[in-house]
Scaffold this active site. Structure first.
Site, short mmCIF file in Angstrom:
data_model
loop_
_atom_site.label_atom_id
_atom_site.label_comp_id
_atom_site.label_asym_id
_atom_site.label_seq_id
_atom_site.Cartn_x
_atom_site.Cartn_y
_atom_site.Cartn_z
CG HIS A 79 -2.08 -0.93 1.19
ND1 HIS A 79 -3.37 -0.78 1.82
CD2 HIS A 79 -2.27 -2.04 0.23
CE1 HIS A 79 -4.27 -1.63 1.09
NE2 HIS A 79 -3.52 -2.47 0.36
CE1 TYR A 205 -5.30 4.20 8.34
CE2 TYR A 205 -6.23 4.23 10.67
CZ TYR A 205 -5.18 3.58 9.62
OH TYR A 205 -4.31 2.66 10.12
N PRO A 297 -5.05 0.97 18.72
CG PRO A 297 -7.12 -0.12 18.11
CD PRO A 297 -6.48 0.37 19.28
CE LYS A 301 3.82 3.49 13.63
NZ LYS A 301 3.52 2.81 12.36
CE1 TYR A 389 -1.53 3.98 9.02
CE2 TYR A 389 -0.23 2.80 7.52
CZ TYR A 389 -1.35 2.96 8.18
OH TYR A 389 -2.57 2.25 8.21
#
Ligand code: PHB
Length: 395
Positions: A79, A205, A297, A301, A389
């Protein structure tokens, strides 16, 4: 006196056979250091417990270094970005463009299966489904005892013990006089697996006036999704229709986006908290992963942080046991905790930026939108997110 049906001598006893314990065992085996892994869960229990599904760039590299990357590289999905959605509009954060890195969608249960298969192949000593595990004398001559499924007692003596035994760790309580840092959140996640095609190419998100939602994926026919709920929510109160209606209204926007629906095959409420214990070592006992720290969550991580601990741990253990470097173990807590606190901040930040705080004020709602608008309209802001990220490099 207890009599033991087996007594095994090894260099490192690893309590916890999830991905962290197995990854450590595998890296040590590659370096020529023997270990024994025990876990009170069965292989089946671990394999069927759904966890997050995103691997940072250096987590994939660790699997590569451990010689277990065939499946993640073949079946995992690279991704190159995520969508942040708020105000009913999606904004893509392009990781490749911003930091030249990607992450991989590859479920934690598959990481477990790959590491387990690799350890079995190379003759690893893995003991699942045990009970009454206890660690004694961890400062002088560490010893781990347990009962097997038939109630017989076993003993392992080792030079070092690693507690990779998760958020209900028995090992963490052996650390003398630890500092413990907690943060609770006034919400949880409702997680589902649904039989449906993906609704978008990458993860979404979403922040909405009705609360947070995350659209993730598993396979071309099974999707993973979450929405913010009260910590006391009971999954039995949620029919498929009610779940889809809630998710759809959180994702709705002027672009007409709609999720692809299908039968819900699993639903559960996930706990949500931040926790750190320091130090991560006491004598010949060292902690890794959730045994020493938990993150909420948002941002995925947890596993990545556990694997980063393992990378440092394998290095200090190899130096201590193979090169007689007495200072190596001393450096573990400091080296590991630096990343732990960075990840704590990142997870807290992603969480508070995207979730609706119950009884919040209009000021806070609009401030939150201000933060998100700053982030997506600033290359510096987006780069900070992309860097965290995809993961800070392992040292
Ligand atoms: C997941 O796919 O389960 C997942 C992905 C990203 C997160 C958390 C969970 O931040």
């Amino acid at each position: 006196m207890t009599s033991y049906v087996s007594s095994t001598r090894t260099r490192v006893a690893i309590v916890g056979g999830g991905p962290a314990g197995l990854a450590l065992s595998r890296l040590l085996s590659v370096a020529g250091v023997d270990s024994v892994v025990i876990d009170n869960r069965t292989h089946h229990e671990i394999e069927t417990t759904h966890r997050a599904g995103i691997l940072e760039r250096d987590s994939v590299r660790l699997l590569l270094d451990a010689g277990v990357s065939d499946r993640v590289l073949r079946d995992g999905h690279e991704h190159q970005g995520i969508d942040l959605r708020f105000g009913g509009v999606s904004h893509r954060i392009d990781f490749q463009k911003l930091v030249g890195a990607s992450c991989w969608l590859y479920p934690q249960t598959d990481v477990f299966l790959d590491l387990h298969a690799a350890r079995i192949r190379d003759g690893g000593d893995l003991r699942y489904g045990i009970s009454d595990a206890a660690v004694t004398d961890h400062r002088e001559a560490p010893r781990v005892t347990y009962s097997d499924a038939n109630g017989a007692h076993h003993e392992i003596t080792a030079e070092l013990v690693v507690g990779a035994d998760g958020s209900r760790s028995i090992c963490r309580d052996l650390v003398d006089n630890p500092q413990r840092y907690f943060r609770e959140y006034p919400f949880a996640w409702f997680g589902i697996l649904a039989e449906a095609p993906p609704s978008a190419p990458e993860l979404i998100y979403t922040r909405s006036p009705h609360g947070f939602a995350l659209i993730s994926q598993r396979t071309p026919t099974v999707q993973r999704m979450y929405f913010q709920c009260a910590p006391t929510e009971n999954p039995a109160d949620w029919s498929d229709d009610r779940i889809w209606a809630e998710l759809q209204r959180r994702l709705a926007g002027s672009d007409g986006f709609a999720l692809k629906e299908g039968p819900i095959i699993q639903k559960s409420v996930l706990p949500f908290r931040s926790f750190v214990q320091s130090p991560m070592r006491d004598g010949n006992l060292l902690l890794a992963g959730d045994a020493a720290h938990t993150v909420p969550p948002t941002g995925a991580k947890g596993l990545n942080l556990a694997l980063a601990d393992v990378r440092v741990l394998a290095d200090v253990i190899e130096r201590a046991l193979l090169k007689n470097d007495d200072d190596a173990l001393d450096s573990y807590t400091t080296r590991a905790l630096e990343r732990v606190w960075k990840a704590q901040h990142f997870s807290y930040w992603m969480t508070t930026m995207l979730h609706r705080i119950p009884d919040t004020t209009d000021f806070d709602e609009l401030r939150q939108l201000g933060e998100l608008t700053t982030l997506v309209s600033s290359e510096a802001g987006s780069t900070y997110l992309a860097e965290g990220y995809t993961g800070w490099p392992h040292h």
